[in-house]
Design a protein around this motif. Structure first.
Motif, mmCIF file in Angstrom:
data_model
loop_
_atom_site.group_PDB
_atom_site.id
_atom_site.type_symbol
_atom_site.label_atom_id
_atom_site.label_comp_id
_atom_site.label_asym_id
_atom_site.label_seq_id
_atom_site.Cartn_x
_atom_site.Cartn_y
_atom_site.Cartn_z
ATOM 1 N N PHE A 73 0.861 -1.197 0.000
ATOM 2 C CA PHE A 73 0.000 0.000 0.000
ATOM 3 C C PHE A 73 0.888 1.234 0.000
ATOM 4 O O PHE A 73 1.831 1.322 0.793
ATOM 5 N N SER A 74 0.616 2.165 -0.887
ATOM 6 C CA SER A 74 1.419 3.389 -0.949
ATOM 7 C C SER A 74 0.541 4.628 -0.978
ATOM 8 O O SER A 74 -0.539 4.609 -1.562
ATOM 9 N N VAL A 75 1.021 5.675 -0.359
ATOM 10 C CA VAL A 75 0.350 6.972 -0.378
ATOM 11 C C VAL A 75 1.355 8.028 -0.812
ATOM 12 O O VAL A 75 2.493 8.042 -0.329
ATOM 13 N N TYR A 76 0.955 8.900 -1.725
ATOM 14 C CA TYR A 76 1.710 10.112 -2.032
ATOM 15 C C TYR A 76 0.899 11.285 -1.505
ATOM 16 O O TYR A 76 -0.287 11.410 -1.816
ATOM 17 N N PHE A 77 1.552 12.125 -0.731
ATOM 18 C CA PHE A 77 0.875 13.276 -0.125
ATOM 19 C C PHE A 77 1.069 14.511 -0.999
ATOM 20 O O PHE A 77 2.210 14.880 -1.310
ATOM 21 N N ILE A 114 -1.871 -3.159 -3.888
ATOM 22 C CA ILE A 114 -2.059 -4.424 -4.593
ATOM 23 C C ILE A 114 -2.537 -5.439 -3.568
ATOM 24 O O ILE A 114 -2.027 -5.511 -2.450
ATOM 25 N N VAL A 115 -3.561 -6.175 -3.968
ATOM 26 C CA VAL A 115 -4.370 -6.934 -3.021
ATOM 27 C C VAL A 115 -4.472 -8.394 -3.472
ATOM 28 O O VAL A 115 -4.747 -8.665 -4.641
ATOM 29 N N TYR A 116 -4.254 -9.290 -2.543
ATOM 30 C CA TYR A 116 -4.486 -10.715 -2.796
ATOM 31 C C TYR A 116 -5.981 -10.988 -2.756
ATOM 32 O O TYR A 116 -6.694 -10.406 -1.940
ATOM 33 N N PHE A 117 -6.465 -11.843 -3.621
ATOM 34 C CA PHE A 117 -7.856 -12.270 -3.500
ATOM 35 C C PHE A 117 -7.976 -13.751 -3.821
ATOM 36 O O PHE A 117 -7.151 -14.334 -4.518
ATOM 37 N N ALA A 170 5.056 -6.773 -6.243
ATOM 38 C CA ALA A 170 5.204 -5.346 -5.940
ATOM 39 C C ALA A 170 6.668 -5.029 -5.653
ATOM 40 O O ALA A 170 7.367 -5.817 -5.015
ATOM 41 N N LEU A 171 7.101 -3.882 -6.134
ATOM 42 C CA LEU A 171 8.453 -3.388 -5.857
ATOM 43 C C LEU A 171 8.355 -1.898 -5.558
ATOM 44 O O LEU A 171 7.676 -1.172 -6.290
ATOM 45 N N THR A 172 8.984 -1.457 -4.487
ATOM 46 C CA THR A 172 9.087 -0.019 -4.196
ATOM 47 C C THR A 172 10.556 0.326 -3.979
ATOM 48 O O THR A 172 11.247 -0.385 -3.244
ATOM 49 N N VAL A 173 11.011 1.371 -4.626
ATOM 50 C CA VAL A 173 12.389 1.838 -4.450
ATOM 51 C C VAL A 173 12.352 3.298 -4.023
ATOM 52 O O VAL A 173 11.665 4.113 -4.650
ATOM 53 N N ASN A 174 13.052 3.623 -2.948
ATOM 54 C CA ASN A 174 13.195 5.015 -2.507
ATOM 55 C C ASN A 174 14.625 5.461 -2.787
ATOM 56 O O ASN A 174 15.580 4.833 -2.314
ATOM 57 N N GLY A 190 -13.524 10.586 -1.856
ATOM 58 C CA GLY A 190 -12.596 9.547 -2.307
ATOM 59 C C GLY A 190 -13.064 8.923 -3.606
ATOM 60 O O GLY A 190 -14.258 8.763 -3.834
ATOM 61 N N HIS A 191 -12.099 8.572 -4.451
ATOM 62 C CA HIS A 191 -12.393 8.007 -5.761
ATOM 63 C C HIS A 191 -11.442 6.840 -5.969
ATOM 64 O O HIS A 191 -10.235 7.013 -5.866
ATOM 65 N N ALA A 192 -11.967 5.667 -6.222
ATOM 66 C CA ALA A 192 -11.110 4.480 -6.327
ATOM 67 C C ALA A 192 -11.549 3.578 -7.471
ATOM 68 O O ALA A 192 -12.725 3.542 -7.826
ATOM 69 N N ARG A 193 -10.590 2.833 -8.012
ATOM 70 C CA ARG A 193 -10.895 1.870 -9.071
ATOM 71 C C ARG A 193 -9.762 0.847 -9.177
ATOM 72 O O ARG A 193 -8.618 1.150 -8.795
ATOM 73 N N ALA A 194 -10.097 -0.309 -9.686
ATOM 74 C CA ALA A 194 -9.088 -1.325 -9.973
ATOM 75 C C ALA A 194 -8.644 -1.182 -11.421
ATOM 76 O O ALA A 194 -9.392 -0.667 -12.258
ATOM 77 N N ASN A 195 -7.418 -1.606 -11.699
ATOM 78 C CA ASN A 195 -6.952 -1.634 -13.086
ATOM 79 C C ASN A 195 -6.987 -3.044 -13.659
ATOM 80 O O ASN A 195 -7.552 -3.282 -14.694
ATOM 81 N N ARG A 196 -6.380 -3.993 -12.936
ATOM 82 C CA ARG A 196 -6.377 -5.376 -13.424
ATOM 83 C C ARG A 196 -6.489 -6.372 -12.280
ATOM 84 O O ARG A 196 -5.779 -6.251 -11.281
ATOM 85 N N PHE A 197 -7.352 -7.349 -12.460
ATOM 86 C CA PHE A 197 -7.456 -8.521 -11.593
ATOM 87 C C PHE A 197 -6.786 -9.660 -12.358
ATOM 88 O O PHE A 197 -7.201 -9.968 -13.483
ATOM 89 N N TYR A 198 -5.783 -10.267 -11.783
ATOM 90 C CA TYR A 198 -5.048 -11.291 -12.537
ATOM 91 C C TYR A 198 -4.383 -12.284 -11.582
ATOM 92 O O TYR A 198 -3.608 -11.894 -10.710
ATOM 93 N N LYS A 199 -4.704 -13.542 -11.757
ATOM 94 C CA LYS A 199 -4.042 -14.617 -11.007
ATOM 95 C C LYS A 199 -3.891 -14.311 -9.521
ATOM 96 O O LYS A 199 -2.789 -14.232 -8.992
ATOM 97 N N THR A 200 -5.015 -14.069 -8.874
ATOM 98 C CA THR A 200 -5.153 -13.887 -7.420
ATOM 99 C C THR A 200 -4.607 -12.560 -6.861
ATOM 100 O O THR A 200 -4.519 -12.410 -5.640
ATOM 101 N N TYR A 201 -4.278 -11.610 -7.727
ATOM 102 C CA TYR A 201 -3.900 -10.274 -7.255
ATOM 103 C C TYR A 201 -4.578 -9.221 -8.125
ATOM 104 O O TYR A 201 -4.749 -9.420 -9.332
ATOM 105 N N PHE A 202 -4.976 -8.125 -7.492
ATOM 106 C CA PHE A 202 -5.420 -6.966 -8.268
ATOM 107 C C PHE A 202 -4.872 -5.710 -7.610
ATOM 108 O O PHE A 202 -4.543 -5.698 -6.427
ATOM 109 N N ASP A 203 -4.789 -4.666 -8.424
ATOM 110 C CA ASP A 203 -4.347 -3.371 -7.896
ATOM 111 C C ASP A 203 -5.550 -2.440 -7.815
ATOM 112 O O ASP A 203 -6.558 -2.644 -8.487
ATOM 113 N N GLN A 204 -5.454 -1.450 -6.967
ATOM 114 C CA GLN A 204 -6.450 -0.384 -6.995
ATOM 115 C C GLN A 204 -5.776 0.943 -6.724
ATOM 116 O O GLN A 204 -4.849 1.034 -5.921
#
Lengths: 275, 275
Positions: free
Chosen positions: A217-221, A270-273, B61-65, A238-252
């Motif tokens: 999980f990442s946040v940019y301030f 990125i989330v396990y499902f 997932a990969l994060t680099v600072n 707040g506004h959220a959406r997924a981009n791709r669900f693929y092989k037990t992981y998806f991002d939002q």
């Protein structure tokens, strides 16, 4: 930034101990289905750096990797200043219980200066009234949901989708007004938690609950302390959406907007499902 | 995954040493204006985990600072397995030179299983021909640009904007075909670097070069090794845009698509800029 000691959020993210080893305790009020709400863990990890006496500037980026569920009870956070430059500062954090790491995190702080500024991303379809939307009834949901006033403008989780007659809705997009419950003035910690307050998009997309858990999980301030003060205890959009669900992981991806149209934070996870 | 030992990319990301402490060396061929191209550092940090004998699964997932510029010459990467679960594995990495940390990173790996899948994000405006677009002339640009064949479909950096008579173009959106130069079969390392191959969006938006440097960079992988093998040495389509420029920092999101319309990776970064 003023701490609001009696608010459940501040109790849940409160830490004792030394700068380099903080001690915290899970709060029943922010419990999720397994372990605490990820947003409260992320906020606590950020607080561990913010309250450090060497801290310079305000947060620009935070990444939290959830390695294992956090068990009910106490935990330790090891806090390390990696490098302090003229205007940036880099941190690593590690949350552990009984010597086992449950989460790692990194943060970048910066002394921000005035500059040319511009928001390119258009805000979600205008909804000027923060009271608009269907209020989530937390009943039957994990405890943390009671700690927010969430009003769906678009998308939702079962059975809300049926209530709103959105059976034909096929996307995972969600728009929601959200504020702490009870109200609390916005700061970097609550903004962090709010970035993680969107239910896993798989619930929305498939209109069903399935086992799911965020792994990173990442946040940019995009806000300074003064911008957050201006938000006060108002609801944010707040506004959220997924981009791709693929092989037990998806991002939002998610964005948090103030009522006056300022983009306060952008976030991704990125989330396990499991089907 | 087959390493392609003679390719400049593999020389630049090549590591020696033990699993827990790898040694690398900057390559002039991937030099940026200050230090190496960030994408090559990110790819090298990922490789340090991928080649570890305890590695389980493929990167999610990969994060680099980026804490400081990497100086020309040798560097060390400390690699630590934080936790190995049944299907996920968490890593921390730290790149140092002369005992000073220049970058930290985290990675999450997973054993991915077949599941219901769906790509929600629409691909960028269809451009079926990877030869379409205006080829970047690397002349006058840092060395790493020569290591890619980049063809702009939308957006560009000065003086390309003038060439294309896009003076009126006000957004930072960019669409580009990109492949390694010379050609090289896609793998997780090259995909990582390609996620960082978009010039800072401030160049595009303001139509001028200003000092800019990424402070945090993340990639989510939506592909397994077999998906990347299917890409081979074909060009991929990249799509990038900024959300907000504010007080000397801006974020940019990017997606990488295969020619047959698979979303291979989503990426985000937050970048310092000076007016």
């Amino acid at each position: 930034m003023k701490h609001q000691d009696n608010h459940p959020f501040d109790i849940a993210t409160g830490l004792t101990g030394e700068d380099t080893t903080r001690h915290g305790r899970t709060s029943d009020l922010y419990a999720n289905m397994v372990g605490p709400f990820g947003g409260i863990i992320a906020a606590t990890l950020l607080r561990a750096t913010f309250d450090h006496e060497s801290r310079q500037g305000t947060p620009v980026a935070l990444t939290v990797n959830f390695a294992a569920p956090v068990s009910e009870g106490g935990f330790d956070i090891a806090v390390k200043v990696i490098r302090t430059n003229r205007s940036t500062q880099h941190w690593c954090m590690e949350l552990s219980q009984q010597g086992q790491t449950a989460a790692t995190a990194t943060a970048v702080y910066a002394i921000r200066r005035d500059s040319w500024s511009s928001t390119e991303l258009p805000p979600p379809p205008a909804v000027s009234d923060s009271g608009a939307g269907v209020r989530v009834t937390a009943e039957g949901l994990p405890a943390w949901v009671y700690r927010y006033d969430i009003r769906y403008v678009k998308g939702g989780i079962p059975p809300l989708i049926e209530i709103r007659d959105e059976k034909a809705f096929l996307g995972s997009e969600g728009i929601q007004w959200i504020r702490d419950e009870p109200g609390r003035a916005m700061d970097f910690f609550s903004l962090t938690a709010i970035c993680d307050s969107f239910f896993p998009r798989i619930y929305v997309r498939r209109n069903q609950f399935v086992p799911a858990g965020t792994v990173s999980f990442s946040v940019y301030f995009h806000a300074g302390a003064e911008d957050l003060s201006a938000v006060g205890d108002s609801a944010v959009l707040g506004h959220a959406r997924a981009n791709r669900f693929y092989k037990t992981y998806f991002d939002q991806n998610a964005e948090i907007w103030s009522q006056d149209g300022r983009l306060l934070a952008t976030s991704s996870q990125i989330v396990y499902f499991k089907e």
